[in-house]
Design an enzyme around this catalytic site. Structure first.
Site, PDB file in Angstrom:
ATOM      1  NE  ARG A  72      -1.009  -7.880  -5.618  1.00  0.00           N
ATOM      2  CZ  ARG A  72       0.195  -8.291  -5.241  1.00  0.00           C
ATOM      3  NH1 ARG A  72       0.438  -8.521  -3.980  1.00  0.00           N
ATOM      4  NH2 ARG A  72       1.160  -8.462  -6.126  1.00  0.00           N
ATOM      5  CE1 TYR A  76      -6.796  -6.508  -6.644  1.00  0.00           C
ATOM      6  CE2 TYR A  76      -5.422  -7.501  -8.328  1.00  0.00           C
ATOM      7  CZ  TYR A  76      -5.577  -6.631  -7.277  1.00  0.00           C
ATOM      8  OH  TYR A  76      -4.510  -5.887  -6.864  1.00  0.00           O
ATOM      9  CE1 TYR A  98      -4.829   1.668  -5.124  1.00  0.00           C
ATOM     10  CE2 TYR A  98      -3.736   3.775  -5.435  1.00  0.00           C
ATOM     11  CZ  TYR A  98      -3.686   2.406  -5.390  1.00  0.00           C
ATOM     12  OH  TYR A  98      -2.503   1.770  -5.606  1.00  0.00           O
TER      13      TYR A  98
HETATM   14  C1  LIG Z   1      -2.534  -1.391  -8.634  1.00  0.00           C
HETATM   15  S1  LIG Z   1      -1.730   0.061  -9.237  1.00  0.00           S
HETATM   16  C2  LIG Z   1      -3.045   1.211  -9.020  1.00  0.00           C
HETATM   17  C3  LIG Z   1      -2.865   2.484  -9.815  1.00  0.00           C
HETATM   18  C4  LIG Z   1      -4.003   3.460  -9.638  1.00  0.00           C
HETATM   19  N1  LIG Z   1      -5.242   2.907 -10.138  1.00  0.00           N
HETATM   20  C5  LIG Z   1      -3.728   4.781 -10.359  1.00  0.00           C
HETATM   21  O1  LIG Z   1      -4.573   5.198 -11.154  1.00  0.00           O
HETATM   22  O2  LIG Z   1      -2.701   5.398 -10.084  1.00  0.00           O
HETATM   23  C6  LIG Z   1      -0.591   0.411  -7.960  1.00  0.00           C
HETATM   24  C7  LIG Z   1       0.637   1.123  -8.486  1.00  0.00           C
HETATM   25  O3  LIG Z   1       0.310   2.472  -8.795  1.00  0.00           O
HETATM   26  C8  LIG Z   1       1.399   3.321  -8.460  1.00  0.00           C
HETATM   27  N2  LIG Z   1       0.970   4.201  -7.360  1.00  0.00           N
HETATM   28  C9  LIG Z   1      -0.105   4.061  -6.578  1.00  0.00           C
HETATM   29  N3  LIG Z   1      -0.156   5.036  -5.660  1.00  0.00           N
HETATM   30  C10 LIG Z   1       0.928   5.817  -5.875  1.00  0.00           C
HETATM   31  C11 LIG Z   1       1.454   6.969  -5.252  1.00  0.00           C
HETATM   32  N4  LIG Z   1       0.869   7.521  -4.204  1.00  0.00           N
HETATM   33  N5  LIG Z   1       2.607   7.485  -5.750  1.00  0.00           N
HETATM   34  C12 LIG Z   1       3.238   6.928  -6.799  1.00  0.00           C
HETATM   35  N6  LIG Z   1       2.788   5.851  -7.425  1.00  0.00           N
HETATM   36  C13 LIG Z   1       1.652   5.287  -6.967  1.00  0.00           C
HETATM   37  C14 LIG Z   1       2.536   2.416  -7.994  1.00  0.00           C
HETATM   38  O4  LIG Z   1       3.351   2.083  -9.113  1.00  0.00           O
HETATM   39  C15 LIG Z   1       1.765   1.224  -7.488  1.00  0.00           C
HETATM   40  O5  LIG Z   1       2.551   0.058  -7.451  1.00  0.00           O
END
Ligand SMILES: C[S@@+](CC[C@H](N)C(=O)[O-])C[C@H]1O[C@@H](n2cnc3c(N)ncnc32)[C@H](O)[C@@H]1O
Length: 267
Positions: A72, A76, A98
């Protein structure tokens, strides 16, 4: 300031419902949009706003090695290179990630920092993160007892000080312990290590919540209570976030309050 500009925006967790008007305007007016949004419907919604799209999801595939989606961190770096290449052509670039584009998103911060050093205008707009959804869905107000947020693998390794009278949010438990950055699941003993670490501070019977915000309209929230003792047996996804409620009550500093004549009946 050089020709060419960069704006980094977030699509929120449900796209397009969580897109701000400001982000929509910037997507529409961009010469080129670099997009990293996992949900196909969200992707399609953004393509309707601007048809000049580069899908950064394709960069998980490494042309030079012909391998798909392995590391990953390398992917990136390819995203940063791709955004910077268009910026250096003098284009108005919009990068869409996202959630909130600055929350657990390495390439967004990286390309803004490089762009500014090279003399380009570069900015980030705020957006709705998974943590914002968690506050809404679990009814948590960080104004009550504060709130601490850590990346799960970093929590294992650094074991940062934690205020046990305040909630703790652990991100990326779906890849906890994976230091190869190549897996889409926890390391073999990832959840067991996390349980062991948490048992250093919390009781086996402490109730945690596995949280997943809906990524599509009408999808249910996952807010599954589990006992810490069972953490190594639960099913987690790449989007799962772990919420730990406080296990202590906050301690009032009576000496300080008396020294400064703070009326505790008003607190
Ligand atoms: C690479 S990070 C990205 C976070 C994203 N940029 C944000 O603002 O939420 C990925 C992590 O965000 C959290 N995450 C992303 N999508 C989620 C969701 N639908 N529900 C709960 N946690 C989420 C989880 O902890 C996941 O492992």
């Amino acid at each position: 300031m050089k020709n060419g500009s960069l704006v980094v925006v977030g699509s929120g967790i449900i796209t397009p419902a969580h897109l701000s008007q400001e982000s929509i305007n910037r997507i529409v007016s961009a010469d080129i949009v670099h997009l990293l949004v996992p949900d196909p419907l969200g992707k399609a919604a953004i393509e309707q706003l601007n048809c000049n799209i580069k899908d950064m999801g394709d960069l998980y595939y490494d042309d030079s090695s012909g391998r798909n989606g392995n590391n990953r961190v390398e992917a990136y770096d390819r995203m940063v290179d791709s955004i910077m290449a268009d910026l250096r052509k003098g284009l108005k670039v919009c990068a869409v990630f996202y959630g909130h584009p600055g929350v657990f998103v390495y390439p967004s911060h990286k390309c803004i920092s490089i762009a500014r050093k090279e003399g380009f205008s570069a900015e980030m707009l705020p957006a709705i993160s998974a943590e914002d959804c968690l506050f809404a869905d679990l009814g948590i107000d960080p104004g009550d007892l504060g709130c601490q947020s850590y990346e799960a693998t970093q929590y294992l390794i650094y074991h940062p000080p934690v205020n046990l009278a305040s909630p703790l949010i652990l991100w990326q438990i779906g890849v906890v312990g994976d230091l190869t950055f190549t897996q889409m699941h926890p390391a073999d003993n990832g959840l067991a290590m996390l349980k062991a670490r948490l048992l250093e501070r919390y009781a086996e019977t402490h109730e945690l919540i596995l949280y997943e915000a809906p990524t599509l309209p009408l999808m249910p929230v996952r807010a599954e209570p589990i006992m810490l003792a069972n953490l190594d047996f639960v099913e987690v996804k790449t989007i799962t976030t772990l919420y730990l409620p406080p296990c202590q009550t906050p301690r009032v500093d009576l000496d300080f309050c008396s020294q400064w004549h703070i009326d505790l009946t008003l607190v």
